[in-house]
Design a protein around this motif. Sequence first.
Motif, PDB file in Angstrom:
ATOM      1  N   GLN A 149      35.786  52.647  31.671  1.00  0.00           N
ATOM      2  CA  GLN A 149      35.941  51.616  30.511  1.00  0.00           C
ATOM      3  C   GLN A 149      37.369  51.519  29.852  1.00  0.00           C
ATOM      4  O   GLN A 149      37.860  50.485  29.540  1.00  0.00           O
ATOM      5  CB  GLN A 149      35.240  52.345  29.343  1.00  0.00           C
ATOM      6  N   VAL A 150      38.281  52.645  30.035  1.00  0.00           N
ATOM      7  CA  VAL A 150      39.445  52.557  29.723  1.00  0.00           C
ATOM      8  C   VAL A 150      40.205  51.400  30.371  1.00  0.00           C
ATOM      9  O   VAL A 150      41.290  50.876  29.857  1.00  0.00           O
ATOM     10  CB  VAL A 150      40.418  53.595  29.784  1.00  0.00           C
ATOM     11  N   THR A 151      39.856  51.241  31.539  1.00  0.00           N
ATOM     12  CA  THR A 151      40.849  50.275  32.535  1.00  0.00           C
ATOM     13  C   THR A 151      40.091  48.876  32.612  1.00  0.00           C
ATOM     14  O   THR A 151      40.496  48.133  33.344  1.00  0.00           O
ATOM     15  CB  THR A 151      41.048  50.504  33.821  1.00  0.00           C
ATOM     16  N   GLN A 152      38.762  48.674  31.978  1.00  0.00           N
ATOM     17  CA  GLN A 152      37.953  47.667  32.003  1.00  0.00           C
ATOM     18  C   GLN A 152      38.816  45.993  31.960  1.00  0.00           C
ATOM     19  O   GLN A 152      38.506  45.401  32.633  1.00  0.00           O
ATOM     20  CB  GLN A 152      36.773  47.651  31.366  1.00  0.00           C
ATOM     21  N   THR A 153      39.656  45.972  30.844  1.00  0.00           N
ATOM     22  CA  THR A 153      40.191  44.731  30.446  1.00  0.00           C
ATOM     23  C   THR A 153      41.288  44.479  31.699  1.00  0.00           C
ATOM     24  O   THR A 153      41.062  43.227  32.112  1.00  0.00           O
ATOM     25  CB  THR A 153      41.364  44.874  29.343  1.00  0.00           C
ATOM     26  N   SER A 154      41.911  45.346  32.497  1.00  0.00           N
ATOM     27  CA  SER A 154      42.661  45.004  33.597  1.00  0.00           C
ATOM     28  C   SER A 154      41.690  44.564  34.839  1.00  0.00           C
ATOM     29  O   SER A 154      42.281  43.800  35.535  1.00  0.00           O
ATOM     30  CB  SER A 154      43.449  46.055  33.977  1.00  0.00           C
ATOM     31  N   VAL A 155      40.754  45.215  34.916  1.00  0.00           N
ATOM     32  CA  VAL A 155      39.750  45.001  35.903  1.00  0.00           C
ATOM     33  C   VAL A 155      39.116  43.605  35.794  1.00  0.00           C
ATOM     34  O   VAL A 155      39.081  42.691  36.716  1.00  0.00           O
ATOM     35  CB  VAL A 155      38.470  46.020  35.733  1.00  0.00           C
ATOM     36  N   ASP A 156      38.979  43.112  34.477  1.00  0.00           N
ATOM     37  CA  ASP A 156      38.679  41.654  34.320  1.00  0.00           C
ATOM     38  C   ASP A 156      39.618  40.498  34.278  1.00  0.00           C
ATOM     39  O   ASP A 156      39.453  39.176  34.517  1.00  0.00           O
ATOM     40  CB  ASP A 156      37.834  41.613  32.726  1.00  0.00           C
ATOM     41  N   THR A 157      41.026  41.095  33.981  1.00  0.00           N
ATOM     42  CA  THR A 157      41.884  40.015  33.893  1.00  0.00           C
ATOM     43  C   THR A 157      43.011  40.157  35.272  1.00  0.00           C
ATOM     44  O   THR A 157      43.379  39.172  35.472  1.00  0.00           O
ATOM     45  CB  THR A 157      42.766  40.227  32.600  1.00  0.00           C
ATOM     46  N   TRP A 158      43.595  41.106  35.135  1.00  0.00           N
ATOM     47  CA  TRP A 158      44.768  41.516  36.190  1.00  0.00           C
ATOM     48  C   TRP A 158      44.190  41.404  37.688  1.00  0.00           C
ATOM     49  O   TRP A 158      44.883  40.823  38.607  1.00  0.00           O
ATOM     50  CB  TRP A 158      45.549  42.869  35.842  1.00  0.00           C
ATOM     51  N   TYR A 159      43.136  42.330  37.879  1.00  0.00           N
ATOM     52  CA  TYR A 159      42.679  42.648  39.348  1.00  0.00           C
ATOM     53  C   TYR A 159      42.366  41.270  39.787  1.00  0.00           C
ATOM     54  O   TYR A 159      42.580  40.968  40.944  1.00  0.00           O
ATOM     55  CB  TYR A 159      41.723  43.453  39.265  1.00  0.00           C
ATOM     56  N   PRO A 160      41.713  40.231  39.251  1.00  0.00           N
ATOM     57  CA  PRO A 160      41.234  39.181  40.041  1.00  0.00           C
ATOM     58  C   PRO A 160      42.510  38.173  40.290  1.00  0.00           C
ATOM     59  O   PRO A 160      42.069  37.385  41.473  1.00  0.00           O
ATOM     60  CB  PRO A 160      40.489  38.461  38.874  1.00  0.00           C
ATOM     61  N   THR A 161      43.566  38.558  39.815  1.00  0.00           N
ATOM     62  CA  THR A 161      44.935  37.832  40.235  1.00  0.00           C
ATOM     63  C   THR A 161      45.481  38.185  41.557  1.00  0.00           C
ATOM     64  O   THR A 161      46.491  37.424  42.171  1.00  0.00           O
ATOM     65  CB  THR A 161      45.831  37.664  38.836  1.00  0.00           C
ATOM     66  N   LEU A 162      45.253  39.253  41.840  1.00  0.00           N
ATOM     67  CA  LEU A 162      45.779  39.994  43.024  1.00  0.00           C
ATOM     68  C   LEU A 162      45.177  39.319  44.264  1.00  0.00           C
ATOM     69  O   LEU A 162      44.081  39.059  44.485  1.00  0.00           O
ATOM     70  CB  LEU A 162      45.590  41.721  43.136  1.00  0.00           C
ATOM     71  N   GLN A 163      46.118  39.449  45.198  1.00  0.00           N
ATOM     72  CA  GLN A 163      45.732  39.064  46.681  1.00  0.00           C
ATOM     73  C   GLN A 163      45.045  40.316  47.223  1.00  0.00           C
ATOM     74  O   GLN A 163      45.616  41.303  47.059  1.00  0.00           O
ATOM     75  CB  GLN A 163      46.990  38.687  47.642  1.00  0.00           C
ATOM     76  N   LYS A 164      43.768  40.210  47.849  1.00  0.00           N
ATOM     77  CA  LYS A 164      43.322  41.443  48.405  1.00  0.00           C
ATOM     78  C   LYS A 164      42.829  41.166  49.816  1.00  0.00           C
ATOM     79  O   LYS A 164      42.839  40.278  50.413  1.00  0.00           O
ATOM     80  CB  LYS A 164      41.995  41.526  47.716  1.00  0.00           C
ATOM     81  N   PRO A 165      42.954  42.221  50.775  1.00  0.00           N
ATOM     82  CA  PRO A 165      42.535  42.264  52.101  1.00  0.00           C
ATOM     83  C   PRO A 165      41.247  41.641  52.176  1.00  0.00           C
ATOM     84  O   PRO A 165      40.288  41.699  51.278  1.00  0.00           O
ATOM     85  CB  PRO A 165      42.463  43.831  52.351  1.00  0.00           C
ATOM     86  N   PHE A 166      40.976  41.234  53.645  1.00  0.00           N
ATOM     87  CA  PHE A 166      39.608  40.621  53.771  1.00  0.00           C
ATOM     88  C   PHE A 166      38.542  41.550  53.862  1.00  0.00           C
ATOM     89  O   PHE A 166      37.200  41.133  53.516  1.00  0.00           O
ATOM     90  CB  PHE A 166      39.667  40.210  55.385  1.00  0.00           C
ATOM     91  N   PHE A 167      38.795  43.023  53.773  1.00  0.00           N
ATOM     92  CA  PHE A 167      37.595  43.651  53.715  1.00  0.00           C
ATOM     93  C   PHE A 167      37.373  44.172  52.131  1.00  0.00           C
ATOM     94  O   PHE A 167      36.529  45.300  52.018  1.00  0.00           O
ATOM     95  CB  PHE A 167      37.978  44.860  54.752  1.00  0.00           C
TER      96      PHE A 167
END
Length: 158
Positions: A23-41
């Motif tokens: 819960q402490v990090t949920q904001t970044s999970v919803d906002t920052w994390y989706p903007t990252l390039q991620k590996p195919f797996f």
Amino acid sequence: MNQITKILIMVATTVTLGYLSGQVTQTSVDTWYPTLQKPFFTPPNMVFPIAWGILYAAMGVAAGLVWGRIEVQEAEVRKGLTFFWVQFVLNMLWSYLFFGLKNPLLALVEIVVLWLMIYETWFLFRKIYKIAGYIMVLYLAWVTYATVLNAGIFWLNR
């Protein structure tokens, strides 16, 4: 206190602390994390809360099984549970480093230390209660995968 009670206490504690950590990090999970390039797996986001919910409950069962042996192997149990709580704190710290500070490199360094602490916890738990050791193998496998995923995210976004 009987072993079932110890298991229930540990499961409730690990699941609750794991949930709060998320819960402490949920904001970044919803906002920052989706903007990252991620590996195919990289799995879909919905996999993470399911996997971690299962893992936190499993960790609680393993720790409760070990705690249940305190009267028979006090020194070993205390050492095993100390390593368990150190790795658990490191687990929660990883979320803060990766999502809170938005620092995949620092999180990568930390997750390697976390992996080593989980390995040591597994090593100690399996000597105290074999089933607890087997349970920790699942967690170790997931954190191995998470380490590779963390490394991939760092590499793709450096």
